[in-house]
Design a protein around this motif. Structure first.
Motif, PDB file in Angstrom:
ATOM      1  N   SER A  59      -1.223   8.458   2.758  1.00 53.34           N
ATOM      2  CA  SER A  59      -2.017   7.420   3.423  1.00 53.34           C
ATOM      3  C   SER A  59      -1.507   7.122   4.831  1.00 53.34           C
ATOM      4  CB  SER A  59      -2.022   6.138   2.595  1.00 53.34           C
ATOM      5  OG  SER A  59      -2.516   6.385   1.292  1.00 53.34           O
ATOM      6  N   ASN A  65      -3.580  -1.405  -4.190  1.00 51.69           N
ATOM      7  CA  ASN A  65      -2.327  -2.151  -4.073  1.00 51.69           C
ATOM      8  C   ASN A  65      -2.420  -3.205  -2.982  1.00 51.69           C
ATOM      9  OD1 ASN A  65      -0.861  -0.803  -6.067  1.00 51.69           O
ATOM     10  ND2 ASN A  65       0.872  -0.394  -4.722  1.00 51.69           N
ATOM     11  N   ALA A 105       0.828  -1.202   0.000  1.00 52.33           N
ATOM     12  CA  ALA A 105       0.000   0.000   0.000  1.00 52.33           C
ATOM     13  C   ALA A 105       0.865   1.256   0.000  1.00 52.33           C
ATOM     14  CB  ALA A 105      -0.927  -0.004   1.220  1.00 52.33           C
ATOM     15  N   HIS A 106       1.898   1.240   0.816  1.00 49.70           N
ATOM     16  CA  HIS A 106       2.774   2.403   0.962  1.00 49.70           C
ATOM     17  C   HIS A 106       3.576   2.664  -0.312  1.00 49.70           C
ATOM     18  CE1 HIS A 106       4.696   5.455   3.343  1.00 49.70           C
ATOM     19  NE2 HIS A 106       5.903   4.945   3.168  1.00 49.70           N
ATOM     20  N   SER A 107       3.698   1.648  -1.173  1.00 46.59           N
ATOM     21  CA  SER A 107       4.448   1.782  -2.426  1.00 46.59           C
ATOM     22  C   SER A 107       3.578   2.269  -3.574  1.00 46.59           C
ATOM     23  CB  SER A 107       5.067   0.432  -2.813  1.00 46.59           C
ATOM     24  OG  SER A 107       5.977  -0.014  -1.830  1.00 46.59           O
ATOM     25  N   ALA A 108       2.319   2.534  -3.324  1.00 48.43           N
ATOM     26  CA  ALA A 108       1.402   2.945  -4.387  1.00 48.43           C
ATOM     27  C   ALA A 108       1.793   4.307  -4.954  1.00 48.43           C
ATOM     28  CB  ALA A 108      -0.027   3.006  -3.847  1.00 48.43           C
ATOM     29  N   GLN A 128       2.698  10.656  -0.492  1.00 53.20           N
ATOM     30  CA  GLN A 128       2.391   9.504   0.365  1.00 53.20           C
ATOM     31  C   GLN A 128       1.486   9.900   1.534  1.00 53.20           C
ATOM     32  OE1 GLN A 128       6.673   8.267   0.813  1.00 53.20           O
ATOM     33  NE2 GLN A 128       5.892   6.298   0.075  1.00 53.20           N
ATOM     34  N   SER A 155       1.578   8.110  -5.753  1.00 53.42           N
ATOM     35  CA  SER A 155       0.933   9.203  -5.024  1.00 53.42           C
ATOM     36  C   SER A 155       1.338  10.520  -5.660  1.00 53.42           C
ATOM     37  CB  SER A 155       1.294   9.182  -3.539  1.00 53.42           C
ATOM     38  OG  SER A 155       2.675   9.405  -3.329  1.00 53.42           O
ATOM     39  N   ALA A 196      -3.452   3.232  -2.992  1.00 50.63           N
ATOM     40  CA  ALA A 196      -2.812   2.427  -1.945  1.00 50.63           C
ATOM     41  C   ALA A 196      -3.709   1.272  -1.522  1.00 50.63           C
ATOM     42  CB  ALA A 196      -2.476   3.310  -0.743  1.00 50.63           C
ATOM     43  N   SER A 232      -4.726   9.171  -4.377  1.00 52.10           N
ATOM     44  CA  SER A 232      -3.486   8.457  -4.056  1.00 52.10           C
ATOM     45  C   SER A 232      -3.738   7.386  -3.007  1.00 52.10           C
ATOM     46  CB  SER A 232      -2.428   9.446  -3.559  1.00 52.10           C
ATOM     47  OG  SER A 232      -2.108  10.404  -4.549  1.00 52.10           O
ATOM     48  N   THR A 233      -4.562   7.714  -2.008  1.00 50.34           N
ATOM     49  CA  THR A 233      -4.882   6.732  -0.972  1.00 50.34           C
ATOM     50  C   THR A 233      -5.721   5.595  -1.525  1.00 50.34           C
ATOM     51  OG1 THR A 233      -4.682   8.332   0.833  1.00 50.34           O
ATOM     52  CG2 THR A 233      -6.057   6.410   1.247  1.00 50.34           C
TER      53      THR A 233
END
Length: 222
Positions: free
Chosen positions: A58, A143, A46-49, A56, A51, A140, A136-137
């Motif tokens: 999220s 992902n 998720a954090h690598s999605a 980032q 943005s 995530a 962006s979230t």
């Protein structure tokens, strides 16, 4: 810049398969908490999605405490009663038969938030479309959902919740936007088609009814 090796056919097929077999899971959760390393892998995905502006935005709250989940479930029950009242006749009966959450069945839940005011990214890409922080979230979440499917982990998105009550319960600051409340856990299986389609609530439309070229045109999606 080093050139990455191309994906082979098996790897490509795995990506398309996990997309096609992703499901919104509401039932069949096993009473087996996810190992920490699995949760970390899912959160890392998720954090690598992508943005906007690499901001980032999220934020993640992992919820395992049964008392907290019971509190969330009460919020769901109240909201679900209100939602049910908005339907009439057979549609209301159909709605009441649907399984719409797994808050208590899943050993862990995940609340996903967005910080739309984050200074990271220096506002890049948000001057004309500030809502891209929320998008962006959502990326995530997708992902995480696809990574979870590849791990044999079911994910169910619960949107029938009063945001203000959930904020109070989880102590969510005002500057964060509540985006998703998910139920996560190993499951006894994945359905061959989405539940809402399987149980006759709605049917999937064909791709050619939602694609236009060089400008928008209406298509029959009934």
């Amino acid at each position: 810049m080093s050139q990455a090796l191309p994906f082979n056919e098996v790897e490509r097929e795995a990506v398309y398969r996990v997309i096609a077999e992703r499901r919104d899971v509401r039932r069949g959760f096993l009473d087996v908490p996810l190992p920490e390393h699995v949760i970390e892998r899912l959160l890392a995905a998720a954090h690598s999605a992508p943005s906007v502006g690499l901001m980032q935005p999220s934020r993640f709250i992992v919820i395992r405490d049964l008392g907290v989940r019971k509190g969330v479930h009460k919020i769901f029950e109240a909201a679900n009663q209100q939602a049910s009242a908005s339907y009439m006749g057979e549609r209301r009966e159909h709605y009441s038969d649907l399984k719409l959450e797994g808050i208590l069945e899943a050993p862990q839940n995940l609340c996903i938030l967005c910080d739309p005011e984050s200074k990271r990214g220096q506002g890049l890409g948000r001057h004309t479309m500030p809502e891209t922080a929320l998008y962006s979230t959502v990326c995530a979440i997708q992902n995480l959902w696809l990574a979870a499917r590849s791990e044999g982990v079911g994910v169910g998105w619960v949107s029938i919740l009063d945001p203000s009550r959930l904020r109070t319960l989880l102590n969510i600051p005002d500057h964060l936007t509540l985006v998703a409340y998910l139920c996560l856990g190993y499951v006894d299986g994945f359905a061959s088609e989405p539940d809402l389609e399987r149980f006759g609530w709605e049917k999937r439309v064909a791709l050619n009814t939602v694609v236009s070229y060089d400008g928008y045109s209406e298509a029959d999606q009934s």
